[in-house]
Design a protein around this motif. Structure first.
Motif, short mmCIF file in Angstrom:
data_model
loop_
_atom_site.label_atom_id
_atom_site.label_comp_id
_atom_site.label_asym_id
_atom_site.label_seq_id
_atom_site.Cartn_x
_atom_site.Cartn_y
_atom_site.Cartn_z
N ALA A 128 66.79 34.85 42.49
CA ALA A 128 66.60 35.98 41.57
C ALA A 128 65.13 36.09 41.16
CB ALA A 128 67.49 35.82 40.34
N ALA A 129 64.48 34.94 40.95
CA ALA A 129 63.07 34.96 40.56
C ALA A 129 62.19 35.45 41.70
CB ALA A 129 62.64 33.55 40.13
N ALA A 130 62.48 35.00 42.91
CA ALA A 130 61.66 35.39 44.06
C ALA A 130 61.87 36.85 44.43
CB ALA A 130 61.99 34.51 45.26
N GLY A 131 63.10 37.33 44.34
CA GLY A 131 63.42 38.68 44.76
C GLY A 131 63.50 39.71 43.67
N LEU B 84 68.93 39.75 40.46
CA LEU B 84 70.08 38.86 40.32
C LEU B 84 71.23 39.33 41.19
CD1 LEU B 84 71.56 36.52 38.97
CD2 LEU B 84 72.00 37.99 36.99
N ILE B 85 71.35 40.64 41.38
CA ILE B 85 72.43 41.18 42.22
C ILE B 85 72.29 40.70 43.66
CG2 ILE B 85 73.33 43.28 43.26
CD1 ILE B 85 74.37 42.86 40.48
N ILE B 86 71.06 40.73 44.20
CA ILE B 86 70.84 40.25 45.57
C ILE B 86 71.14 38.77 45.66
CG2 ILE B 86 69.05 39.81 47.30
CD1 ILE B 86 67.84 42.51 46.59
N GLU C 218 61.03 31.15 50.12
CA GLU C 218 61.72 31.05 48.83
C GLU C 218 63.19 31.45 48.94
OE1 GLU C 218 60.60 30.17 45.53
OE2 GLU C 218 59.14 29.19 46.82
N ILE C 219 63.45 32.57 49.59
CA ILE C 219 64.83 33.04 49.73
C ILE C 219 65.61 32.17 50.71
CG2 ILE C 219 66.31 34.95 50.43
CD1 ILE C 219 64.89 35.44 47.77
#
Length: 335
Positions: free
Chosen positions: A267-270, A273-275, A321-322
């Protein structure tokens, strides 16, 4: 996908761009203060058990513990028994020569979980508990990061799974309510809820791509949680239905520590939160998630071109990150 293949794809961007990332991140890290919080995974020290009062001399271990030096202190090697790590596992600094020859895994002493061994030393957490991982697959993946380290020095920024493991074992258990609170504070400004305006020719292409790529994810959210997300065009965000907010918060509260650490990292990288939840639930694969996160920026790159040393490094950093969080999430689950 096989473990070795997925792990290789996760770490490949680091290997391909290691020198560029190292220069950029090590320069940026010089202004970052070190944390004195023992639950923080941002600063660590390797040390032998004899460095700590009361430690048993016959217990050959290697500790990861919080760095107590002030932000003005040097993070170079202090003596033959310890070496201070930089302020973050994601800096490009080299912390000292590789001091071990062989990396192995074994069943934890209590039979519950798996440990990583550097020669005869057991890797431990900042609070001096064994770095006990829930599955053999995750232990082998963390061991692979240590095995990859070169003889001239250990590069913490090439160890994303190790960082996530420390976060899940040390930070999440003591700060779980705060992590969930912070995630929910940003929920109304989630990337997938923001739409380009319809009344401007400059944004029509962006809007069309959002409808094509993001709408299927929003339809999934409605079917998963029973509430249709509210879309907005303001950069300040909007207000989602309280039922959706509560449903997402309830999901986060039911996660285990490894799951929450992975969701928080994604969530922080992208900025979404939904993704992160869609990856957690198996709705999105890594490449699909990266495409949604970079949708607008990739359109700009298509139009104006890619800036070498800028966009390419950002893309590699986001991919790691992801990918590392998704791999960590999958490997931490007991089948």
């Amino acid at each position: 996908m096989a473990l070795s293949s997925q792990l290789h794809r996760t770490l490949k961007p680091f290997r391909a761009l290691s020198s560029s990332i190292a220069h950029r991140l090590s320069f940026a890290s010089t202004a970052q203060p070190q944390s004195n919080d023992p639950s923080s995974s941002n600063a660590f020290v390797f040390s032998s058990p004899n460095d700590d009062a009361g430690a048993e001399k016959n217990d050959d271990v290697i500790f990861l513990k919080a760095n107590r030096k002030s932000s003005s202190s040097s993070s170079s090697v202090s003596d033959g028994h310890s070496v201070s790590m930089p302020t973050s596992f994601m800096t490009g600094s080299i912390i000292g020569k590789r001091f071990y020859k062989e990396v192995t895994t074994r069943v934890a002493d209590d039979g519950n979980g798996w440990s990583v061994m550097l020669d005869y030393r057991t890797l431990k957490t900042p609070t001096k508990r064994p770095l006990k991982l829930p599955t053999l697959g995750l232990a082998k993946a963390v061991a692979a990061e240590w095995e990859y380290q070169q003889k001239d020095g250990i590069r913490p920024f090439t160890m994303p799974l190790m960082r996530l493991a420390c976060t899940a074992l040390e930070r999440v258990p003591v700060t779980r309510p705060k992590i969930i609170e912070n995630l929910m504070k940003k929920f109304n400004q989630d990337l997938v809820f923001c739409r380009a305006p319809e009344d401007h020719t400059w944004t029509n292409e962006v809007l069309d791509r959002q409808v094509e790529k993001i709408d299927p994810l929003l339809d999934w959210v409605k079917s998963e949680f029973g509430v249709k997300p509210i879309l907005y065009t303001s950069i300040f965000g909007g207000k989602q239905d309280d039922r959706l907010v509560k449903a997402v918060e309830d999901l986060l509260k039911k996660t285990d520590d490894c799951e929450l650490a992975a969701i928080d990292a994604m969530a922080a990288a992208g900025h979404s939160l939904i993704i992160a939840i869609a990856i957690f639930r198996g709705k999105l694969q890594i490449e699909e998630a990266l495409e949604l996160i970079r949708l607008e920026e990739d359109l700009q790159v298509e139009r104006w071109g890619l800036v070498e040393g800028g966009h390419d490094v950002d893309i590699a950093d986001l991919r790691v990150e992801i990918s590392s969080a998704a791999v960590f999430l999958g490997l931490s689950r007991r089948v």
